[in-house]
Write a protein that holds these residues in place. Structure first.
Motif, short mmCIF file in Angstrom:
data_model
loop_
_atom_site.label_atom_id
_atom_site.label_comp_id
_atom_site.label_asym_id
_atom_site.label_seq_id
_atom_site.Cartn_x
_atom_site.Cartn_y
_atom_site.Cartn_z
N THR A 40 0.80 -1.37 -0.08
CA THR A 40 0.12 -0.03 -0.04
C THR A 40 0.93 1.20 0.12
OG1 THR A 40 -1.79 -1.16 1.25
CG2 THR A 40 -1.91 1.12 1.28
N SER A 41 1.93 1.19 0.86
CA SER A 41 2.91 2.39 0.98
C SER A 41 3.49 2.46 -0.43
CB SER A 41 3.82 2.23 2.00
OG SER A 41 3.31 2.08 3.37
N TYR A 42 3.94 1.41 -0.91
CA TYR A 42 4.72 1.76 -2.17
C TYR A 42 4.01 2.28 -3.37
CZ TYR A 42 8.08 -0.63 -5.73
OH TYR A 42 8.99 -0.90 -6.67
N VAL A 43 2.50 1.66 -3.50
CA VAL A 43 1.66 2.42 -4.39
C VAL A 43 1.41 3.82 -4.09
CG1 VAL A 43 -0.38 2.24 -5.33
CG2 VAL A 43 0.69 0.11 -4.99
N MET A 44 1.14 4.21 -3.02
CA MET A 44 0.93 5.48 -2.57
C MET A 44 2.06 6.52 -2.76
SD MET A 44 -2.15 5.86 -1.60
CE MET A 44 -2.04 7.60 -0.99
N ILE A 45 3.18 5.78 -2.54
CA ILE A 45 4.53 6.94 -2.62
C ILE A 45 4.58 7.18 -4.30
CG2 ILE A 45 7.11 6.79 -2.59
CD1 ILE A 45 6.62 5.56 0.25
N ILE A 46 4.41 5.84 -5.16
CA ILE A 46 4.47 6.27 -6.70
C ILE A 46 3.67 7.20 -6.72
CG2 ILE A 46 3.89 4.97 -8.75
CD1 ILE A 46 5.35 2.43 -7.43
N ILE A 47 2.06 7.09 -6.35
CA ILE A 47 1.21 8.05 -7.22
C ILE A 47 1.28 9.66 -6.66
CG2 ILE A 47 -1.25 8.71 -6.76
CD1 ILE A 47 -1.83 5.63 -6.39
N ILE A 48 1.90 9.73 -5.18
CA ILE A 48 2.21 11.04 -4.67
C ILE A 48 3.37 11.61 -5.65
CG2 ILE A 48 3.21 12.18 -2.93
CD1 ILE A 48 1.58 10.46 -1.00
N ALA A 49 4.14 10.64 -5.80
CA ALA A 49 5.59 11.29 -6.74
C ALA A 49 5.17 11.51 -8.16
CB ALA A 49 6.72 10.05 -6.59
N ILE A 50 4.45 10.92 -8.72
CA ILE A 50 3.98 11.09 -10.10
C ILE A 50 3.40 12.49 -10.14
CG2 ILE A 50 2.18 10.15 -11.86
CD1 ILE A 50 2.83 7.63 -11.15
N ILE A 51 2.42 12.59 -9.07
CA ILE A 51 1.62 14.11 -9.19
C ILE A 51 2.71 15.34 -8.75
CG2 ILE A 51 -0.02 15.49 -7.72
CD1 ILE A 51 -1.26 12.93 -7.14
N PHE A 104 5.71 8.63 -15.50
CA PHE A 104 5.51 7.47 -14.78
C PHE A 104 6.35 6.46 -14.50
CE2 PHE A 104 4.08 2.98 -14.86
CZ PHE A 104 3.36 2.96 -13.64
N SER A 105 7.09 6.25 -15.74
CA SER A 105 8.43 5.39 -15.65
C SER A 105 9.37 6.03 -14.90
CB SER A 105 8.83 4.98 -17.25
OG SER A 105 9.21 6.22 -17.94
N SER A 106 9.70 7.23 -14.89
CA SER A 106 10.73 7.83 -13.99
C SER A 106 10.63 7.61 -12.61
CB SER A 106 10.86 9.52 -14.44
OG SER A 106 9.79 10.00 -13.91
N VAL A 107 9.22 8.01 -12.09
CA VAL A 107 9.02 7.56 -10.59
C VAL A 107 9.18 6.03 -10.40
CG1 VAL A 107 7.29 7.50 -8.89
CG2 VAL A 107 7.76 9.36 -10.44
N LEU A 108 8.58 5.18 -11.30
CA LEU A 108 8.73 3.60 -10.94
C LEU A 108 10.14 3.12 -11.02
CD1 LEU A 108 7.44 0.89 -10.87
CD2 LEU A 108 7.27 0.77 -13.29
N ALA A 109 10.94 3.57 -12.10
CA ALA A 109 12.57 3.58 -12.12
C ALA A 109 13.25 3.78 -10.88
CB ALA A 109 12.83 3.96 -13.24
#
Length: 481
Positions: A397-408, A421-426
């Motif tokens: 859950t934290s992993y997904v939330m951090i990705i969403i916040i960072a993308i924004i 998206f790929s920069s944050v995931l990477a």
């Protein structure tokens, strides 16, 4: 919070960081390059601060779980701040934020770069840049435990906070001995990679650079075209196999030394890692075959290399996979998310978590169909307790939330969605290259300073797997009890 324990351990790490800069200083002196002062000042500053802090009186047996987790987070932050000094002081990277981004990328074994003219950098800085991969790959605190048994005590919390995946165990009763065994295996495997690359025709200096990147699953190269610069099938296959091996849990290599083959073959995480790696290779091979004019040898070589690179979160490249069909890129993105095994030098979610999540779904389906049946989730014939399941759910859950916040936050730079998206995931998965503008032939130089800070935070969160940083930021952690 026991501040003395925290400061003492941080000082020990800083002192050893100054020692680890010495090989780079020697190379700078040998080359008589302009970065000599950068390394000299950095070594003196980090060494002096380290000596002062490490001599603070404290009893490491007072270390509790929260001290261990906070110490790991602070050590990684301070180590990156000091490790960036050679780049900044020498003037090779004029912006300190850029220098810090590059250093965090090195220590977290992410391999993302802001450098646009890598081949003009002095050899000493290139060596330090790649050596940070090797240092950070197994973990700086694990390295410290291996060298200095005297800081032992209850420092199992340091190893738990820094190691990837669910709670790691000891290989032998003494934690310091476990750390030594891990680093001996790590060093020997790295040396083998160096020797094989030299035999394959790669220059000696380049062999060390790429062995550090392979072992730490980092991906920094001293060539703009990465491994593709050499266009050498032998080099490609050595690094392909190396990246795959360093994505395996290191306790399995210890099992090999003990000739415990049954433990290896029955390990469910290892089997899952092998399964989706080889499945990815075969699917991509079939998909990209037309792009290589049906040259089977070339297609399988580049498919295997790219899958091994991204599933191990290394980030090396032999070809621009950004130009591959969408089907192949979708598979690669999935592998980027999954990552390799827990207890390896790789990033991502880790195979063991993916396996437990999948088994949890099946468990819920069976329990719904047969509500009166008694069932448990088992991994390697051992039942998974509720605390482990809860921690994995929190992590996911934290992993997904951090990705969403960072993308924004990163979207403020107004790049296209695939780049953002790929920069944050990477970054969170510690891979390095993404797709579109941050593909294997691109870099992160065009991002704003704000985005670089956000992405740097993502790298550290991904490497320490969220919890130590979240504990560090919790106000309750700093209250005196």
């Amino acid at each position: 919070m026991n501040f003395n324990v925290l400061l003492k351990t941080t000082g020990t790490v800083l002192f050893w960081e100054s020692i680890l800069m010495l090989p780079s200083l020697i190379i700078a002196i040998y080359d008589n390059s302009y970065d000599i002062n950068g390394f000299l000042i950095s070594i003196i500053v980090s060494g002096a601060i380290g000596l002062i802090l490490k001599n603070i009186k404290s009893d490491v047996n007072d270390m509790r779980k929260r001290e261990g987790y906070a110490t790991v987070a602070i050590c990684w932050l301070v180590m990156s701040i000091m490790g960036a000094l050679p780049f900044y002081i020498s003037g090779s990277i004029p912006s300190y934020i850029d220098a810090l981004f590059e250093t965090i990328s090195g220590f977290t074994t992410t391999g993302a770069s802001i450098l646009q003219n890598i081949e003009s950098m002095p050899r000493a800085l290139l060596f330090w840049r790649s050596f940070t991969h090797w240092i950070g790959g197994m973990g700086v605190l694990v390295f410290t435990l291996a060298l200095i048994p005297s800081i032992g005590g209850r420092t199992v919390f340091l190893m738990r906070a820094e190691s990837s995946g669910p709670a790691p165990g000891k290989l032998v009763p003494k934690l310091s001995e476990s750390s030594k065994i891990l680093y001996i295996i790590y060093a020997v495997m790295t040396a083998i990679i160096v020797i094989l690359l030299i035999i394959a025709g790669m220059p000696v200096f380049d062999s060390f650079i790429h062995a550090f990147g392979t072992a730490g699953t980092g991906g920094f190269s001293n060539k703009a075209l990465s491994i593709g610069y050499y266009n050498n099938p032998y080099v490609d296959w050595i690094i392909t196999i190396g990246m795959f091996l360093f994505g395996i849990n290191f306790t399995l290599f210890f099992s090999i030394l003990r000739r415990d083959w049954k433990n290896i073959l029955k390990n469910e995480e290892f089997r899952l890692y092998c399964f989706y790696s080889f499945l990815g290779i075969m699917l991509i091979f079939l998909n990209v075959l037309p792009k290589f004019q049906f040259n089977y040898a070339e297609a399988i070589r580049h498919s295997a290399f790219t899958v091994s690179s991204l599933v191990s979160t290394t980030g090396y490249a032999t070809t621009d996979f950004n130009l591959w069909p969408m089907f192949s890129k979708s598979i690669l993105m999935t592998l980027m998310l999954f990552g390799s095994c827990a207890g390896s030098t790789a990033g991502g979610m880790k195979s063991i978590r993916v396996l437990i999540l999948f088994k949890s779904i099946l468990y819920e389906i069976k329990r719904t169909i047969h509500p009166s049946s008694v069932q448990t989730i088992k991994i390697n014939n051992k039942s998974i307790n509720d605390d482990t399941l809860k921690s994995i759910l929190i992590f996911f859950t934290s992993y997904v939330m951090i990705i969403i916040i960072a993308i924004i936050l990163v979207s403020l730079d107004n790049f296209d969605f695939m780049t953002t998206f790929s920069s944050v995931l990477a970054m969170v998965s510690n891979i390095g290259p993404g797709f579109s503008l941050v593909g294997p032939m691109g870099n992160f130089a065009n991002f704003s300073n704000f985005s670089k800070i956000v992405l740097s935070a993502c790298m550290i969160l991904g490497r320490l797997e969220l919890i130590p940083i979240l504990i560090l930021l919790s106000p309750a952690n700093w209250k005196k009890h």
